[in-house]
Design an enzyme around this catalytic site. Structure first.
Site, PDB file in Angstrom:
ATOM      1  N   GLU A  93      37.534  22.268  -4.754  1.00 53.12           N
ATOM      2  CA  GLU A  93      37.621  22.953  -6.047  1.00 53.12           C
ATOM      3  C   GLU A  93      39.041  22.955  -6.638  1.00 53.12           C
ATOM      4  OE1 GLU A  93      37.577  27.810  -5.240  1.00 53.12           O
ATOM      5  OE2 GLU A  93      35.711  26.759  -4.810  1.00 53.12           O
ATOM      6  N   GLY A  94      39.858  21.981  -6.236  1.00 54.83           N
ATOM      7  CA  GLY A  94      41.204  21.851  -6.791  1.00 54.83           C
ATOM      8  C   GLY A  94      42.215  22.795  -6.176  1.00 54.83           C
TER       9      GLY A  94
END
Lengths: 321, 321
Positions: B288-289
């Site tokens: 998710e970064g």
């Protein structure tokens, strides 16, 4: 006081219900749990983060172990005060208050290849300066140092506490070549031979081989323990300054994490000897608290996740099948 | 356009006169030089930092390769939009704008153990979504992903590009046990056998084995190159998504650094294959970064040092003897 085990357990319970696979934030979860244990608070906070840098000069520079003159210590202190050094920028970027504490820069310690670096009185005074620099109520304390010649002192301290040869601990410092590193190791070996059995006492290691700034760091680490303040140590010199505590008490540095593993060769060994987790590894070798202050950003993100994330129930996210 | 070699050289010249031993900021110096090269600017800036997370669903979940149901992808997208996920907290803590781009979550890709994951049209559309999500003028772009089953896709892409066996690339994902990992590797091996020679073309690897979100990341990395925007890649899935470019052009990912080396087993191998520097290593495996956004703090500190530090002359500090 010791760690607040209940606060650490409360953190782990909450981490398990936040919207992420269990354990997937890795060291960030560990950092929050550590912070909670030493702040003695279920929901740790980082409202007041202090970076304190101690500076001192070293008589052992007479042995030609640094390419820089001792006058640079004072010049860099002026640079810290004017806001021009790396640590000023890093502390500011991470919302940390910065202060520098010079310790009698015009009076270097004695050359430890000839005699103890400090008298008992000098050592106790330097310890007290560090102890008194810690403000009760601080949420996280970052420690750093400046002192031309102090990687030689750190190598000597490390070798005395954890065993030689000095070559294992002597590195390039601010920029020695290979011959310079060999010479530095020989200087350390001479000191170890001179002080002999006296080095079985960790306090004597700190007094005979350290500097006023390393003694102050030791005092600050003690004060932080007394006031339940978690500490981020910086690189090789800062870790070596605190290391005598780990010899005095097996859990003596449990309230400390290491901000950054230095490129200075001895630090990797020292981190292993101290059994404390290290957060960053970015090939830095600057000192002045830079690695500790840089790691504040990681701890801030860890706390932000812990306090700000939704639980599975709140977010309506399905947990495992 | 390529790297601005002159801007990178200007950074290195300035680094040499700042008040620190040469090279002592390690990877921070490297990061500033890289940023300057790709922003095409002597004094890089970080006024606009974007985190973009792409989400997609994967037909290969039919093979039982994840303990979570595909519905979690959409639930987590809602969590991202509501601000409750780890990435929201990390982006905010580091002054980065966050957005999430779901790609047809109600229409998973085809099961790549049976047929190509995407038709050529589906693949081009997903690429275009990613390409168009990049805003020209962004100073630094962080990419991330969400998609139940996508570590299996990443393992398949990695094995196809850099060689097997699949067991080298298949890891625990969001929480498989050892049997689950073996099964996952077997699923990947079946896919590699099915698609065979077609996988000699890196575009076909991305189309046949990837997901819509990995194709979108590939498109975003291309757009960033076009607009001279440096990119921080996240962990295993994000790096695998971008990896086909490194096969198409030896310097295809030179505008990218890797934010964090994932605890997911395959990522360490992948980082080596991509020959790109990685900033953090904190045992995270969330996606998710999160690893890319966390590394923004390091790049920010690096830029703060570069732009804010005094030179030896300004500070009146003596350089080497």
């Amino acid at each position: 006081p010791g760690a607040d085990v209940a606060a650490a357990a409360a953190v782990m319970q909450r981490q398990a219900i936040l919207t992420k696979p269990p354990g997937s934030l890795g060291v960030l979860e560990e950092a929050v749990s550590w912070l909670a244990a030493w702040q003695r608070r279920d929901m740790p906070r980082l409202d007041q983060v202090d970076v304190v840098v101690f500076a001192g000069n070293h008589g052992v520079t007479a042995q030609g172990i640094s390419p820089y003159p001792s006058s640079v210590t004072e010049q860099m202190v002026a640079n810290f005060e004017a806001g021009g050094a790396a640590i000023n920028q890093i502390a500011k970027a991470n919302g940390a208050a910065f202060s520098v504490v010079p310790l009698m820069l015009d009076r270097p310690t004695a050359d430890f290849t000839v005699e103890p670096a400090m008298t008992p009185l000098e050592f106790r005074r330097a310890l007290a300066v560090g102890y008194d620099a810690v403000v009760p109520g601080t949420d996280l304390l970052c420690l750093g140092e400046m002192g031309i010649g102090n990687t030689t002192a750190a190598a000597a301290i490390s070798a005395a506490l954890f065993g030689g040869p000095a070559a294992r601990w002597a590195g390039r410092g601010t920029g020695l070549d290979a011959d310079g590193v060999s010479h530095k190791a020989a200087v350390v070996d001479r000191a170890l031979a001179l002080h002999g059995e006296a080095l079985n006492d960790p306090w004597e290691v700190a007094r005979r081989l350290g500097g006023r700034e390393t003694a102050a760091i030791l005092g600050a680490v003690l004060a932080a323990r007394r006031h339940s303040i978690p500490v981020l140590l910086d690189g090789f010199v800062c870790s070596a300054a605190a290391a005598p505590l780990s010899k005095l008490l097996p859990d003596g540095l449990d309230h400390c994490m290491i901000g950054h593993v230095s490129a200075e060769a001895g630090h990797r060994h020292l981190v292993q000897e101290l059994h404390r987790p290290a957060l960053l590894n970015l090939d830095m070798r600057l000192g002045e608290g830079s690695g500790a202050a840089l790691a504040v950003s990681i701890v801030r993100a860890a706390v932000a996740c812990h306090t700000g994330m939704a639980t599975f129930t709140q977010a309506g996210v399905t947990n495992r099948d």
